[in-house]
Design an enzyme around this catalytic site. Structure first.
Site, mmCIF file in Angstrom:
data_model
loop_
_atom_site.group_PDB
_atom_site.id
_atom_site.type_symbol
_atom_site.label_atom_id
_atom_site.label_comp_id
_atom_site.label_asym_id
_atom_site.label_seq_id
_atom_site.Cartn_x
_atom_site.Cartn_y
_atom_site.Cartn_z
ATOM 1 N N GLU A 143 0.778 -1.240 0.000
ATOM 2 C CA GLU A 143 0.000 0.000 0.000
ATOM 3 C C GLU A 143 0.815 1.299 0.000
ATOM 4 O OE1 GLU A 143 -2.809 -0.408 3.217
ATOM 5 O OE2 GLU A 143 -3.953 -1.929 2.130
ATOM 6 N N GLU A 165 -5.542 -7.654 -1.004
ATOM 7 C CA GLU A 165 -6.359 -7.523 0.205
ATOM 8 C C GLU A 165 -7.785 -7.160 -0.190
ATOM 9 O OE1 GLU A 165 -4.822 -4.914 3.204
ATOM 10 O OE2 GLU A 165 -2.781 -5.725 3.062
#
Length: 539
Positions: free
Chosen positions: A202, A361
């Protein structure tokens, strides 16, 4: 016209001599894991094994080695080996395993920080340092047929380290980041328990609505220190030099300029005062830059998989979860998500044939009294169904197994669920698993879970990769079912379209996956045999 067709078929017949037959190889009988026979690579928008058989990565995340405790955190509450065994028995064929750069770098220097002692639950862990404990986990994953994707979740071992936007922080420089990755790749290059590396979790911008380029991950072709595209490409190429068999997973960023130019040192994203000239998405979920600046691994391009993240409104109520989303039906909800988020941020990469995708995710809470719970479950159903619709092109690792994720919950729970031997006070969250994860786990026609190991079955309820009773693989283009793709398939397809011969493989004939067999499929097959199309099917 007849002369034109005759000339074309003659050319096709000539090309046939140059086209190898398509053979699928099955695995051997169950036995001891064999290092090196389970490496994967990319063909078009599929991930395949060494024999060219398509695989489907359907896994879950299990964090802890990125945290101060330097262990899988559920060992606080249970027997961790029992946890690993139930994860395998439930059909999770890959665990995405977060870790921190500083821990990898310490190991590379022969330094082995301690992990939190949980030997009161796990006698086998007594006295193990973090490196020994990590390898203990790998050995147990290997024993039950689970593969691992190693994910650098943060620069430093910190339970909130993932909130820092970049891959460097303090003493962890870009050089240390790369050096740590090259070390771990080289160390495990002969052990295909770890099948791939997610280079950085991320990458995103600084907090607040005023975004600073100097503090944020960007994506372009510059030499800027914060250019994630540059760093990801350079790191991947360095890894490939020592370990060319690993899959490389590259996440996106958070923001991307609408004109594709990162020429602002700061920009305002406030809904009231902002200029609205940047696209926003989840951290790591914005891969719009791939269209303008794709990752180029040269000779190693077949090891690259792009990997966005995506969540529901209980993690953050993005704009697409407002308006009609809370009250619309499921089909409309999925359409909203696709059109307002998925398509332009990452789905186009799969749709245009650039690369398969791994949703690194996704997940969320499925129980409780939150006002957004029903919308959250609608999101989960939408993502579940979209993944299933794009099987073999869209892979995923669900967040998460742990009980410790406050904003998503886990597959392990202390709430309603099924107890299991060794779980102690932990249970298996049947509601979350049965409704959202189970439908998108890789299973054969008999409902047995398919693992990614050719020698070790996946848990007690799984089969080997390449087992004879796997779900049949569609050999697109082999219209006449003779194991080859050649001019005879052109003739068979034409005969079918003209109504002369209906004895063909209709699934293999739908070359643009539009549920219709017609002249468009004929055109695609001809172009494939002439080398103008390199991957079947299209779309």
């Amino acid at each position: 016209m007849k002369k034109t067709i005759s000339v074309f078929l003659a050319l096709i017949m000539l090309l046939t001599l140059l086209i190898p037959s398509v053979t699928k190889v099955s695995a051997a009988e169950p036995g001891v894991a064999e290092s090196g026979d389970d490496w994967l690579h990319v063909e078009g928008t599929n991930i395949v094994d060494k024999y060219g058989n398509k695989v489907w990565i359907t896994g879950a995340n299990w964090f802890g080695f990125n945290c101060r405790e330097r262990m899988l955190l559920d060992s606080y509450h249970s027997n961790i080996v029992a946890d690993i065994e139930i994860v395998a028995d439930k059909g999770i064929n890959v665990v995405r395993m977060p870790i921190a750069t500083d821990l990898l770098y310490a190991w590379s220097k022969g330094e082995y920080p301690a992990s939190t002692d949980t030997s009161y639950n796990n006698a086998d862990l007594t006295g193990l340092n973090s490196f020994e404990l990590f390898n203990f986990m790998l050995d147990n994953f290997k024993r039950v047929g689970i593969k691992v994707i190693l994910d650098v979740h943060s620069a430093e071992t910190d339970n909130m380290g993932h909130t820092y936007p970049l891959w460097y922080n303090g003493t962890i420089t870009e050089e240390v980041f790369k050096e740590a990755w090259v070390w771990v790749a080289n160390h495990y290059k002969n052990d295909d328990t770890i099948i791939g590396f997610d280079l950085k979790n991320e990458p995103h911008t600084n907090t607040g609505t005023l975004k600073m380029k100097s503090q944020s991950a960007i994506w372009d072709d510059s030499t800027h220190a914060n250019n994630w595209k540059r760093v990801a490409q350079e790191t991947a190429l360095a890894i490939m030099k020592v370990h060319p068999n690993a899959l490389i997973f590259v996440e996106g960023v958070e923001m991307y300029p609408k004109d594709g130019l990162w020429n602002d040192e700061s920009f305002d994203t406030s809904p009231w005062t902002g200029t609205n000239d940047y696209y926003g998405n989840w951290w790591g979920g914005n891969l719009r830059g791939v269209k303008d600046y794709p990752i180029n691994l040269g000779a190693y391009q077949k090891q690259l998989v792009y990997s966005p993240h995506d969540y529901g409104p209980m993690v953050f109520e993005q704009e697409w979860f407002k308006g009609s989303f809370p009250t619309c039906d499921d089909a409309t909800a999925k359409k909203i998500l696709y059109e307002q988020c998925w398509r332009d941020n990452w789905a186009y990469i799969m749709e245009n044939g650039t690369s398969p995708l791994l949703i690194g995710e996704w997940g969320g809470l499925t129980e409780g009294e939150d006002k957004l719970l029903e919308a959250n479950k609608k999101y989960l159903r939408s993502m579940r169904d979209y993944i299933l619709e794009n099987k073999y092109q869209l892979h995923h690792t669900f967040w998460c197994i742990n009980i410790d994720s406050a904003d998503t919950g886990g597959l392990l729970t202390r709430g309603e669920g099924t107890a299991f031997p060794g779980g102690r006070d932990l249970k298996w969250n049947d509601n979350k698993y049965d409704n959202y994860l189970y439908p998108v786990l890789w299973k054969n026609s008999e409902g047995k879970f398919i693992g990614l190991d050719h020698k070790i079955p996946l848990g007690k309820n799984g089969v080997l990769l390449g087992s004879p009773d796997d779900e049949p693989t569609i050999n697109y283009g082999d219209i006449n079912k003779d194991g080859q793709i050649d001019a005879l398939d052109v003739i068979a397809l034409k005969s079918y379209i003209l109504g002369i011969n209906q004895n063909i493989d209709t699934q293999a004939a739908d070359l643009n996956k539009d549920s219709s067999i017609d002249a468009l499929d004929m055109q695609i097959l001809k172009r494939y045999l002439l080398g103008q199309v390199t991957q079947l099917p299209l779309g």
